[in-house]
Design a protein around this motif. Structure first.
Motif, short mmCIF file in Angstrom:
data_model
loop_
_atom_site.label_atom_id
_atom_site.label_comp_id
_atom_site.label_asym_id
_atom_site.label_seq_id
_atom_site.Cartn_x
_atom_site.Cartn_y
_atom_site.Cartn_z
N MET A 1 0.84 -1.21 0.00
CA MET A 1 0.00 0.00 0.00
C MET A 1 0.87 1.25 0.00
SD MET A 1 -3.14 -1.07 0.00
CE MET A 1 -4.25 0.15 0.71
N ASN A 2 0.32 2.33 -0.48
CA ASN A 2 1.05 3.59 -0.53
C ASN A 2 1.02 4.25 0.84
OD1 ASN A 2 1.37 3.60 -3.51
ND2 ASN A 2 -0.84 3.74 -3.47
N ASN A 3 1.98 5.12 1.09
CA ASN A 3 1.94 5.91 2.32
C ASN A 3 2.13 7.39 2.02
OD1 ASN A 3 4.60 5.99 1.61
ND2 ASN A 3 5.40 5.08 3.49
N GLU A 4 1.93 7.76 0.75
CA GLU A 4 2.08 9.17 0.39
C GLU A 4 0.90 9.99 0.93
OE1 GLU A 4 4.19 7.09 -3.13
OE2 GLU A 4 2.40 6.73 -1.92
N MET A 5 1.22 11.23 1.27
CA MET A 5 0.22 12.17 1.78
C MET A 5 -0.20 13.12 0.66
SD MET A 5 -1.62 13.65 4.17
CE MET A 5 -1.00 13.14 5.78
N ILE A 6 -1.49 13.16 0.38
CA ILE A 6 -2.03 14.04 -0.66
C ILE A 6 -2.93 15.07 0.00
CG2 ILE A 6 -3.47 14.20 -2.72
CD1 ILE A 6 -2.63 11.34 -3.41
N LEU A 7 -2.68 16.34 -0.28
CA LEU A 7 -3.52 17.42 0.21
C LEU A 7 -4.51 17.80 -0.88
CD1 LEU A 7 -4.33 19.57 2.24
CD2 LEU A 7 -2.37 20.95 1.51
N LEU A 8 -5.79 17.54 -0.63
CA LEU A 8 -6.86 17.77 -1.60
C LEU A 8 -7.55 19.08 -1.26
CD1 LEU A 8 -8.84 16.91 -3.83
CD2 LEU A 8 -10.02 15.51 -2.10
N VAL A 9 -7.50 20.03 -2.20
CA VAL A 9 -8.05 21.37 -1.96
C VAL A 9 -9.18 21.62 -2.95
CG1 VAL A 9 -7.48 23.80 -1.63
CG2 VAL A 9 -5.69 22.06 -1.39
N GLU A 10 -10.41 21.59 -2.47
CA GLU A 10 -11.59 21.68 -3.33
C GLU A 10 -12.75 22.18 -2.50
OE1 GLU A 10 -14.28 21.88 -5.80
OE2 GLU A 10 -12.67 20.76 -6.81
N ASP A 11 -13.45 23.22 -2.98
CA ASP A 11 -14.55 23.78 -2.20
C ASP A 11 -15.85 23.01 -2.38
OD1 ASP A 11 -14.63 24.82 -4.87
OD2 ASP A 11 -16.11 26.29 -4.21
N VAL A 21 -12.40 9.24 -1.58
CA VAL A 21 -12.71 7.81 -1.54
C VAL A 21 -11.85 7.05 -2.55
CG1 VAL A 21 -14.49 6.09 -2.01
CG2 VAL A 21 -15.05 8.11 -0.65
N LEU A 22 -11.73 7.60 -3.75
CA LEU A 22 -10.91 6.96 -4.79
C LEU A 22 -9.47 6.80 -4.33
CD1 LEU A 22 -10.31 6.05 -7.77
CD2 LEU A 22 -9.78 8.47 -8.20
N LEU A 23 -8.87 7.89 -3.85
CA LEU A 23 -7.45 7.85 -3.52
C LEU A 23 -7.20 7.04 -2.24
CD1 LEU A 23 -6.45 11.53 -4.40
CD2 LEU A 23 -6.14 9.46 -5.76
N GLN A 24 -8.12 7.09 -1.30
CA GLN A 24 -7.94 6.27 -0.11
C GLN A 24 -8.02 4.79 -0.45
OE1 GLN A 24 -10.89 7.80 2.66
NE2 GLN A 24 -9.35 9.05 3.72
N SER A 25 -8.84 4.44 -1.43
CA SER A 25 -8.94 3.04 -1.84
C SER A 25 -7.64 2.54 -2.47
CB SER A 25 -10.09 2.86 -2.84
OG SER A 25 -9.78 3.43 -4.10
N GLU A 26 -6.79 3.48 -2.92
CA GLU A 26 -5.49 3.13 -3.47
C GLU A 26 -4.40 3.17 -2.42
OE1 GLU A 26 -4.67 2.18 -6.63
OE2 GLU A 26 -6.83 2.08 -7.04
#
Length: 234
Positions: A1-11, A21-26
């Motif tokens: 599994m990945n352990n990269e941290m992604i900061l999602l910025v969307e209003d 949900v998509l990225l957490q499933s990966e």
């Protein structure tokens, strides 16, 4: 599994939820921000990628990107409903690395995310020692480029490049006698098929790179244009 941290910025909360949900499933770890101001508060050294909406209330995505670039070379992927070529160029000039217009498929989003993260870790040298026995330096025209980490020196002084700028420079430095067309550069660096609109993407990054490494960007001597053919190291 990945352990990269992604900061999602969307209003838009619905889009945020779908992407999360998509990225957490990966296997990615997701931090969420609903505004540019919140993004700047949450950005830290553990952030591996920023997915950034352009059209947001308050601080726009473009302004947020510019502020991020003052402190970090983390990859930035723009998500936006604005699909005009001029809007794409504006985002790239602000410091973005890639651009995905809405509506987008989750497969395409995931492909862009994986490509940006792969390049960041392989070329940027994140979490890798800058002094490694594998490190080799390429030198030409006052430029020194490490083949192991994103380390570049111009006339003896360290300069900070984004991973896309670094990859373009490294490509040219590895083959100093070769003239690279924009298609050569795009397919080598982005690892994607070249389309006509990709030409401007390459040109914008070349322009940004020249601003950082040339004594006079208006009359470049290090990254030279071979008219009608492409680019090469001078």
């Amino acid at each position: 599994m990945n352990n990269e941290m992604i900061l999602l910025v969307e209003d838009d909360a619905d889009i945020r939820e779908g992407v999360r949900v998509l990225l957490q499933s990966e296997g990615y770890t997701i931090a969420e921000a609903e505004s540019g101001a919140k993004c700047l508060e949450m950005l830290n050294s553990e952030t591996d990628l920023v997915i950034l909406d352009i059209m947001m209330p308050g601080i726009s995505g473009i302004r947020t990107c510019e502020e991020i670039r003052k402190v970090s070379n983390v990859p930035i992927l723009f998500l936006t409903a604005k699909a005009q070529e001029s809007d794409k160029l504006l985002g790239l000039m602000a410091g973005g690395d890639d651009y995905l217009p809405k509506p987008f498929s989750y497969a395409e989003l995931l492909g862009r995310v994986k490509a940006l993260l792969r390049r960041y870790h392989v070329y940027q040298g994140k979490n890798v020692s800058r002094t490694s026995p594998k490190e080799v330096w390429l030198e030409r025209k006052g430029i020194r480029v490490s083949t192991y980490t994103n380390s570049v020196q111009i006339d003896g002084s360290e300069v900070e490049l984004s991973e896309i700028e670094y990859q373009i420079l490294l490509l040219l430095m590895q083959y100093p006698d070769k003239i690279f067309t924009t298609q050569n550069i795009y397919e080598s660096v982005w690892n994607e098929p070249f389309f006509y609109i990709s030409n401007n993407t390459v040109m914008v990054h070349i322009r940004k790179l020249r601003l950082k490494i040339e004594k006079n960007p208006q009359s470049p001597e290090r990254i030279c244009t071979v008219w009608g053919k492409g680019y090469r190291i001078g």
